[in-house]
Design a protein around this motif. Structure first.
Motif, PDB file in Angstrom:
ATOM      1  N   GLU A 452      -1.273   2.768   3.641  1.00 54.46           N
ATOM      2  CA  GLU A 452      -2.375   3.066   2.717  1.00 54.46           C
ATOM      3  C   GLU A 452      -3.552   3.714   3.447  1.00 54.46           C
ATOM      4  OE1 GLU A 452      -3.495  -0.456   0.689  1.00 54.46           O
ATOM      5  OE2 GLU A 452      -1.647  -0.605  -0.486  1.00 54.46           O
ATOM      6  N   SER A 457      -0.568   9.206   2.736  1.00 51.92           N
ATOM      7  CA  SER A 457      -0.708   8.557   1.434  1.00 51.92           C
ATOM      8  C   SER A 457      -1.422   9.473   0.443  1.00 51.92           C
ATOM      9  CB  SER A 457      -1.503   7.256   1.603  1.00 51.92           C
ATOM     10  OG  SER A 457      -1.729   6.648   0.353  1.00 51.92           O
ATOM     11  N   LYS A 464       3.724   4.329  -2.386  1.00 54.97           N
ATOM     12  CA  LYS A 464       3.952   3.396  -1.286  1.00 54.97           C
ATOM     13  C   LYS A 464       5.161   3.789  -0.438  1.00 54.97           C
ATOM     14  CE  LYS A 464       1.753  -0.580  -3.486  1.00 54.97           C
ATOM     15  NZ  LYS A 464       1.934  -1.994  -3.948  1.00 54.97           N
TER      16      LYS A 464
END
Length: 544
Positions: A452, A457, A464
């Motif tokens: 994250e 990301s 995820k």
């Protein structure tokens, strides 16, 4: 259950005329007309697959989700169809003979004499039928050209299969060259006539002729080809040189190729929706913006070796309405060139994959320049491994840092060879494929778990995890991870404990990935990593 219909595509006169693009274009039009379509490439060469073939010899090895090393045309099929294909969609003479010999050794033929007809031909037919299961239409491209000795069993197989399924369930399309003779100022049809004549001697009469040419064919020339080759006049389709391969389906559509196909195969309602495709093609041909990147590789004299990557860059450019001007840089030559001059007017540096030590030090110099000068950087596969080596040498000050691929006895193996990865519970986690050269390859799609609040990301819009494809033997050594992270390197992607992606703090865009993002990029769905890199290059360009 409805019968699968087959479209067999052969080529004549010479190779590299674009059978794969023609096959992919027809498949795209049929898919957008509502049919379940797939494509198969049958290659007459004796290699079992392209996995051990040199990029200089054969071009890129394309990798499917299930880990098959296939012909580069499979890449075109996936990019046009926007579907994942598998090892069922490509086979070679080598694979066919290997299968038949194994069956003979196991006694499946009950002691019979094994012959090309029927045993080899039956094996080819079986593989074609298998690829067509649960599909409305299967397009089968036969590699090579008519007249090649090695291609005869394949041609016999499609001849027999057409008789087996019936005339309205199969058709033959022959792609041939109509050369323009500059001295005479004329297009010549004789090579096409000879090629079709050769095909007829084998027992195959084409239902359609696709004419590859530098210049458009007039109506009289098309009628001449139709009469001399025994096809309907509306079944002579021209495939003229285009600004982009993605124009070809639209060019075919304008000539009502679907009307001709529908007539032969008794199909209805062929009205494809190509609006989005047309929109993106316009952006490919005449984009609003432009950016220049450096492509550092070791096979830059033969760009077919990086076909998926260059196409992925085009996809990203279309998505961002930007023409990406590529400056090709030979990494071997870069070892002795002035870096400032080499990367002048460049807004991004891409270091591509490859095998072997040739040109490695040039790639490391390019990575170092991108890191130190804050130029957007993307490293792919070997590009990631070398980014770690560069970081270890120049930031951690481990001057002898290397990969065991290049120096088996190096004291600091930042990248090393593992045959398999055992997790903390003692279970094998990595799917590998044993190669004839010894050692293993990590092939196909693997999950990458994303950290994250990282650049990776952000690129994948907060996901995820993602699945991307691999083709490599060596892995990043986790022994050096903590030391690197303490100096600003971020491990932003992992796969079953292995390092999949790294990036740098305090850099506008520095990303390196172990996987090959280009293998999953399509015109209508550009890969996020490639898009992110090109966008960063555009931002860098506008800030200069």
């Amino acid at each position: 259950m409805k019968k699968t219909k087959y479209i067999f595509i052969t080529g004549g006169v010479l190779s590299s005329l674009g059978k794969g693009i023609a096959a992919a274009s027809i498949a795209t039009l049929l898919k957008n007309s509502g049919f379940k379509v797939s494509i198969l490439k049958a290659d007459p060469y004796i290699n079992v697959d392209p996995g051990t073939m040199s990029p200089f010899e054969h071009g890129e090895v394309f990798v499917t989700d299930d880990g098959a090393e296939t012909d580069l045309d499979l890449g075109h099929y996936e990019r046009f169809l926007d579907e994942n294909l598998s090892q069922l969609n490509n086979f070679t003479t080598g694979r066919v003979y290997q299968s038949v010999i194994e069956k003979e050794r196991q006694g499946e033929y009950l002691g019979k004499t094994i012959q090309v007809i029927p045993h080899i031909v039956d094996e080819i037919k079986m593989r074609i039928k298998k690829a067509g299961e649960h599909k409305d239409i299967l397009i089968v491209e036969i590699g090579g050209t008519v007249g090649d000795i090695e291609g005869l069993p394949f041609l016999e197989a499609i001849r027999a299969l057409k008789l087996e399924v019936g005339k309205n369930n199969a058709m033959n399309i022959h792609l041939t060259l109509v050369p323009f003779i500059k001295a005479a100022g004329e297009l010549k049809t004789k090579p096409t006539q000879h090629s079709v004549g050769e095909l007829r001697r084998i027992g195959i009469s084409p239902n359609m002729i696709i004419c590859r040419s530098e210049k458009p064919l007039n109506r009289d020339l098309k009628d001449k080809i139709a009469i001399s080759c025994g096809v309907e006049k509306n079944c002579v389709i021209e495939s003229v040189d285009a600004a982009s391969i993605y124009q070809i389906p639209l060019n075919f559509l304008k000539q009502d190729i679907l009307g001709a196909i529908a007539s032969v195969l008794e199909l209805k309602n062929l009205k494809p929706n190509m609006d989005n495709w047309n929109f993106l093609v316009k952006r490919v041909i005449a984009p609003s913006n432009e950016v220049k990147i450096a492509f550092v590789g070791k096979y830059v004299d033969l760009t077919e070796s990086y076909k998926s990557l260059t196409e992925a860059i085009i996809h990203a450019g279309a998505t961002l309405d930007t023409r990406v001007d590529i400056k090709w840089i030979d990494s071997e030559k870069l070892e002795n060139l002035d870096l400032k001059e080499s990367f002048k007017d460049i807004s991004g540096i891409l270091v591509a994959g490859g095998f072997g030590r040739r040109g490695v030090e040039g790639k490391i110099r390019a990575i170092s320049y991108a890191r130190e000068h804050k130029i957007p950087f993307l490293g792919i596969c070997l590009g990631m491994q070398l980014a770690l080596i560069e970081f270890a040498r120049n930031v951690l000050k481990l001057k002898d840092a290397n990969s065991t691929e290049f120096d088996e006895k190096c004291e600091n193996p930042i990248v090393y060879l593992i045959d398999e990865f055992i997790d903390s519970n003692g279970k094998k986690q990595i799917r590998t494929s044993k190669t004839p050269l010894g050692g293993t390859m990590r092939l196909g799609a693997y999950e990458c778990r994303i950290k994250e609040n990282t650049l990776l990301s952000q690129i994948y819009q907060g996901k995820k995890s993602v699945k991307e494809r691999h083709r490599h033997r060596y892995e990043a050594n986790p022994k050096y991870r903590k030391a690197m992270e303490s100096k600003g390197l971020i491990v932003s992607g992992e796969s079953q404990g292995l390092i999949e992606a790294v990036e740098l703090k305090d850099h506008p865009f520095f990303l390196a990935v172990q996987f090959h993002p280009e293998f999953t990029s399509r015109l209508e769905r550009a890969n996020s990593v490639i898009c992110g890199f090109i966008k960063a290059a555009c931002d860098y360009e506008s800030s200069e």
